[in-house]
Scaffold this motif. Structure first.
Motif, PDB file in Angstrom:
ATOM      1  N   SER A  67      -7.062   4.296   0.065  1.00 44.29           N
ATOM      2  CA  SER A  67      -6.562   3.586   0.855  1.00 44.29           C
ATOM      3  C   SER A  67      -5.355   4.369   2.028  1.00 44.29           C
ATOM      4  O   SER A  67      -6.069   4.094   3.182  1.00 44.29           O
ATOM      5  N   LEU A  68      -4.836   5.092   1.741  1.00 46.51           N
ATOM      6  CA  LEU A  68      -3.747   5.258   2.625  1.00 46.51           C
ATOM      7  C   LEU A  68      -3.845   6.938   3.130  1.00 46.51           C
ATOM      8  O   LEU A  68      -4.137   6.570   4.302  1.00 46.51           O
ATOM      9  N   ARG A  69      -5.155   7.627   2.980  1.00 45.85           N
ATOM     10  CA  ARG A  69      -5.707   8.544   3.381  1.00 45.85           C
ATOM     11  C   ARG A  69      -6.540   8.034   4.204  1.00 45.85           C
ATOM     12  O   ARG A  69      -6.815   8.809   5.648  1.00 45.85           O
ATOM     13  N   THR A  70      -7.463   6.515   4.344  1.00 42.74           N
ATOM     14  CA  THR A  70      -8.077   6.389   4.764  1.00 42.74           C
ATOM     15  C   THR A  70      -7.925   5.203   6.007  1.00 42.74           C
ATOM     16  O   THR A  70      -8.486   5.277   7.219  1.00 42.74           O
ATOM     17  N   THR A  71      -6.889   4.130   5.829  1.00 44.28           N
ATOM     18  CA  THR A  71      -6.210   3.282   6.382  1.00 44.28           C
ATOM     19  C   THR A  71      -5.325   3.556   7.494  1.00 44.28           C
ATOM     20  O   THR A  71      -5.320   2.111   7.733  1.00 44.28           O
ATOM     21  N   ASP A  72      -4.894   4.627   6.357  1.00 38.33           N
ATOM     22  CA  ASP A  72      -2.080   4.234   7.053  1.00 38.33           C
ATOM     23  C   ASP A  72      -1.637   3.662   5.924  1.00 38.33           C
ATOM     24  O   ASP A  72      -1.582   2.560   6.525  1.00 38.33           O
ATOM     25  N   GLY A  73      -3.011   2.262   5.297  1.00 41.03           N
ATOM     26  CA  GLY A  73      -1.783   1.749   4.591  1.00 41.03           C
ATOM     27  C   GLY A  73      -2.621   1.307   3.422  1.00 41.03           C
ATOM     28  O   GLY A  73      -3.392   1.741   2.727  1.00 41.03           O
ATOM     29  N   SER A  74      -1.997   0.525   2.260  1.00 45.81           N
ATOM     30  CA  SER A  74      -1.460   0.581   0.970  1.00 45.81           C
ATOM     31  C   SER A  74      -3.103  -0.156   0.295  1.00 45.81           C
ATOM     32  O   SER A  74      -3.998  -0.659   1.653  1.00 45.81           O
ATOM     33  N   PHE A  75      -4.207  -0.280  -0.342  1.00 44.74           N
ATOM     34  CA  PHE A  75      -5.021  -1.369  -0.205  1.00 44.74           C
ATOM     35  C   PHE A  75      -4.665  -2.510  -0.457  1.00 44.74           C
ATOM     36  O   PHE A  75      -5.894  -3.342   0.508  1.00 44.74           O
ATOM     37  N   SER A  76      -3.738  -3.313  -0.490  1.00 43.15           N
ATOM     38  CA  SER A  76      -4.116  -4.664  -0.331  1.00 43.15           C
ATOM     39  C   SER A  76      -3.245  -4.291   1.418  1.00 43.15           C
ATOM     40  O   SER A  76      -3.942  -5.852   1.581  1.00 43.15           O
ATOM     41  N   GLU A  77      -2.803  -4.238   1.439  1.00 38.18           N
ATOM     42  CA  GLU A  77      -2.182  -4.639   3.178  1.00 38.18           C
ATOM     43  C   GLU A  77      -3.542  -3.810   3.899  1.00 38.18           C
ATOM     44  O   GLU A  77      -3.333  -5.077   5.067  1.00 38.18           O
ATOM     45  N   SER A  78      -4.386  -2.966   3.776  1.00 34.79           N
ATOM     46  CA  SER A  78      -5.108  -2.979   4.276  1.00 34.79           C
ATOM     47  C   SER A  78      -6.659  -4.001   4.231  1.00 34.79           C
ATOM     48  O   SER A  78      -7.851  -4.398   5.285  1.00 34.79           O
ATOM     49  N   LEU A  79      -6.683  -4.931   3.372  1.00 36.96           N
ATOM     50  CA  LEU A  79      -7.228  -5.988   3.359  1.00 36.96           C
ATOM     51  C   LEU A  79      -7.266  -7.071   4.263  1.00 36.96           C
ATOM     52  O   LEU A  79      -7.713  -8.181   4.655  1.00 36.96           O
ATOM     53  N   TYR A  80      -5.852  -6.963   4.493  1.00 34.95           N
ATOM     54  CA  TYR A  80      -5.602  -7.919   5.256  1.00 34.95           C
ATOM     55  C   TYR A  80      -4.784  -7.083   7.023  1.00 34.95           C
ATOM     56  O   TYR A  80      -4.158  -8.061   7.494  1.00 34.95           O
ATOM     57  N   GLY A  81      -5.935  -6.074   7.392  1.00 30.88           N
ATOM     58  CA  GLY A  81      -5.639  -5.428   8.291  1.00 30.88           C
ATOM     59  C   GLY A  81      -4.108  -5.012   8.574  1.00 30.88           C
ATOM     60  O   GLY A  81      -3.939  -4.973   9.805  1.00 30.88           O
ATOM     61  N   LEU A  82      -3.281  -4.965   7.341  1.00 31.32           N
ATOM     62  CA  LEU A  82      -1.327  -4.382   7.661  1.00 31.32           C
ATOM     63  C   LEU A  82      -2.479  -2.111   7.840  1.00 31.32           C
ATOM     64  O   LEU A  82      -3.070  -1.965   7.019  1.00 31.32           O
ATOM     65  N   ARG A  83      -1.469  -2.000   8.552  1.00 33.87           N
ATOM     66  CA  ARG A  83      -1.133  -1.312   8.802  1.00 33.87           C
ATOM     67  C   ARG A  83       0.732  -0.030   8.837  1.00 33.87           C
ATOM     68  O   ARG A  83       1.229  -0.648   9.175  1.00 33.87           O
TER      69      ARG A  83
END
Length: 129
Positions: A67-83
């Motif tokens: 998740s950090l490699r693809t979205t610059d956020g943790s798994f739970s952060e990426s689900l809520y649009g956070l980075r």
């Protein structure tokens, strides 16, 4: 989540931050329960339940690093649009009462920052109650 719910622009709301923080504990409980139910039918899965903490740490390290490699956020952060974004904080030591300078960069996290993030996310994840 690709839209902002009640927040001011790019700033996350309290509810988004709270939900992102509680998601790993909920995921752990759901996986533990699921493996417990599957272990009733398949006794070989009891070995996974014996090493539940290690198995969950391995699973979360793979999930968080991807998740950090693809979205610059943790798994739970990426689900809520956070980075996550890198920040440079400089403190004026001559005048302790003065405000510190904070610069937020729009660039992606460096590899070292991502590695440290994964380590802290996995090691500091909530344990069993």
């Amino acid at each position: 989540m690709l839209f902002q719910v009640g927040g001011q622009g790019a700033r996350p709301t309290f509810f988004e931050m709270s939900a992102a923080q509680q998601l790993p504990a909920s995921l752990r409980a759901a996986l533990s329960y699921s493996f417990g139910v599957f272990a009733l039918r398949r006794p070989s899965l009891h070995k996974v339940l014996d090493y539940e903490d290690e198995f969950f740490a391995l699973l979360m390290s793979v999930l968080e690093s991807h998740s950090l490699r693809t979205t610059d956020g943790s798994f739970s952060e990426s689900l809520y649009g956070l980075r996550r974004r890198p920040v440079n904080v400089s403190v004026n030591r001559s005048n302790p009462g003065a405000e510190s300078n904070v610069k937020v960069y729009d660039s992606a996290l460096r590899k070292r920052q991502k590695t440290l993030s994964v380590v802290f996310l996995v090691m500091m994840s909530p344990g069993r109650d």
